[in-house]
Design a protein around this motif. Structure first.
Motif, PDB file in Angstrom:
ATOM      1  N   ARG A   1       0.948  -1.297   0.140  1.00 21.45           N
ATOM      2  CA  ARG A   1       0.051   0.103   0.098  1.00 21.45           C
ATOM      3  C   ARG A   1       0.569   1.018   0.059  1.00 21.45           C
TER       4      ARG A   1
ATOM      5  N   GLY B   1      -7.103   2.077 -11.908  1.00 19.14           N
ATOM      6  CA  GLY B   1      -7.169   0.807 -11.183  1.00 19.14           C
ATOM      7  C   GLY B   1      -6.946  -0.364 -12.398  1.00 19.14           C
TER       8      GLY B   1
ATOM      9  N   SER C   1      -5.356  -8.437  -7.139  1.00 18.91           N
ATOM     10  CA  SER C   1      -6.167  -7.260  -7.315  1.00 18.91           C
ATOM     11  C   SER C   1      -5.210  -5.921  -7.075  1.00 18.91           C
TER      12      SER C   1
ATOM     13  N   ALA D   1      -8.061   1.958  -2.821  1.00 20.80           N
ATOM     14  CA  ALA D   1      -8.582   1.337  -1.833  1.00 20.80           C
ATOM     15  C   ALA D   1      -8.310   1.962  -0.528  1.00 20.80           C
ATOM     16  N   ASP D   2      -9.572   2.458  -0.079  1.00 18.83           N
ATOM     17  CA  ASP D   2      -9.416   3.376   1.406  1.00 18.83           C
ATOM     18  C   ASP D   2      -8.419   4.636   1.141  1.00 18.83           C
TER      19      ASP D   2
ATOM     20  N   ARG E   1      -3.286   0.089  -3.812  1.00 17.25           N
ATOM     21  CA  ARG E   1      -3.081  -1.160  -3.056  1.00 17.25           C
ATOM     22  C   ARG E   1      -2.825  -2.165  -4.190  1.00 17.25           C
TER      23      ARG E   1
ATOM     24  N   HIS F   1      -2.656  -6.147  -3.956  1.00 17.27           N
ATOM     25  CA  HIS F   1      -2.898  -7.366  -3.109  1.00 17.27           C
ATOM     26  C   HIS F   1      -2.965  -8.717  -4.005  1.00 17.27           C
TER      27      HIS F   1
END
Length: 406
Positions: free
Chosen positions: A357, A368, A389, A393-394, A398, A400
């Motif tokens: 992150r 994205g 992915s 994110a938030d 990210r 992941h």
């Protein structure tokens, strides 16, 4: 008119003619043994059919299919007409196989081809002799009587206008040669073409080659891309800092990263040269500290945590996990610069989890979807039966990934 005469200007027309004539010599040999002069019409039928069991039996030898395939490639599809080289002149053919017979189906197809070549060649040979002889008779170049010249067509009288009929047998012979050659080529494609098993094997081999090329491309992108990104960021930071000590550290980091990239490049080049190299020589997650330190030398603040038996990971998972982490860090440095990065690598419950992150860059909001590097992360995960992915994110960017260990 020119289009009709075009086949006569191609070498393939005459090589096909020769190929068929050679195949028909088997019948001529049988006729010689039987005795041609005393042969009646019924005898000629027996002579024509007698070699069929012999050539069909020859097809039982596996090497016969290879021999016929090589002859067909050289004589039926020479030069630009070869199945591998032509661009639609003769249609979309599956090609001619040069592999030995691997099944009874292959032997049966070879036997049918040998019979077709035998009969087609013999018929074309008889027609060629008759039409050429008839043309010579029209020119008056033979003194034999009509009863002894062996011509099936009625011999014209000694009139001068017979020479005007000369184009007829020549045109007939030309059409016959072109048509017979086309039939032989079509039969060869169908009977000597690759079997379903050979097509499947060729498709699998092609797929393996594409997968290997794709893997090599990803290796180069991840390794060289990471090294260049680190070098560019370090060089820019050193110029902006205008500090001798910082510049020395930056040059040292560039040197070390470049040396690692050269090692990776040499390894990939050895693969391209088809030198045998064990897969275990590729970097694994056990060397993840090298990636994290490389990011820190650029100026990024890396908060890293590694948990679980990383050193005991299966080879493919550990190697691909290393490349995925490398690409994730490269993506951070390339698009966000030396920003704080949170890295978590965990091995638990038969699953490897990689989570990276960082703060979103201010100048542009990522979509994205990412470029080829992020797409490569997702592809690597899917090939190993896992998932990955990438995207916002938030309020953070990210990456992941989850890879099963079995």
């Amino acid at each position: 008119m020119i289009r009709l005469l075009r086949p006569l200007t191609r070498a393939v027309t005459y090589t096909r003619w020769l190929h068929l004539l050679v195949g028909g010599l088997v019948v001529l040999a049988a006729a010689t043994v039987h005795g041609v002069e005393s042969a009646a019409a019924r005898d000629w039928l027996v002579i024509t059919l007698l070699p069929i069991p012999l050539v069909a039996a020859a097809a039982l030898v596996p090497a016969m299919r290879r021999a016929e395939g090589l002859q067909a490639r050289l004589m039926l599809f020479p030069g630009a007409h070869a199945p591998e080289a032509r661009a639609g002149d003769e249609g979309d053919a599956p090609g001619i196989s040069v592999a030995p017979s691997a099944s009874w189906r292959d032997r049966g197809r070879t036997a049918v081809w040998l019979v077709v070549r035998l009969q087609l060649g013999w018929g074309l040979g008889v027609a060629s002799v008759q039409l050429i002889g008839y043309a010579l008779a029209l020119l008056g170049t033979t003194d034999e009587s009509p009863d002894g010249d062996g011509l099936l067509l009625p011999r014209p009288g000694p009139a001068a206008w017979n020479a005007l009929l000369l184009p007829l047998p020549l045109i007939s012979l030309s059409v016959l040669v072109v048509v017979a050659g086309g039939l032989a080529a079509a039969a060869a494609r169908g009977l000597l073409g690759p079997s379903p098993t050979e097509r499947l094997a060729a498709l699998e081999e092609r797929t393996e080659q594409l997968l290997e090329r794709n893997r090599i491309a990803r290796e180069l992108h991840d390794s060289i891309g990471h090294a260049l990104t680190v070098a560019v960021v370090q060089a820019g930071a050193a110029r902006a800092a205008a500090d001798a000590d910082f510049t020395d550290r930056a040059l040292e980091a560039i040197e070390e990263t470049g040396r690692d990239a050269l090692e990776d490049l040499e390894r990939v080049l050895r693969v391209l040269r088809e030198d045998a190299e064990p897969a275990h020589r590729r970097p694994t997650l056990a060397a993840a500290d090298r990636l994290l330190e490389s990011a820190r030398t650029v100026g990024a603040t890396v908060d890293a945590a590694v948990s679980g038996p990383v050193d005991d990971l299966p080879g493919p998972v550990s190697r691909e996990g290393y490349r995925m982490l490398q690409e994730a860090l490269t993506n951070v440095l390339r698009h966000a610069g030396p920003v704080p990065v949170r890295v978590r690598v965990a091995v638990a419950d038969s699953l490897l989890t990689i989570d990276v992150r960082n703060a979103l860059p201010r100048q542009a909001a990522p979509t994205g979807r990412g470029g080829s590097g992020l797409r490569g992360i997702r592809e690597r995960a899917v090939l190993l039966g896992g998932r990955a992915s990438t995207g916002p994110a938030d309020g953070e960017w990210r990456v992941h990934a989850e890879l099963p260990l079995r």
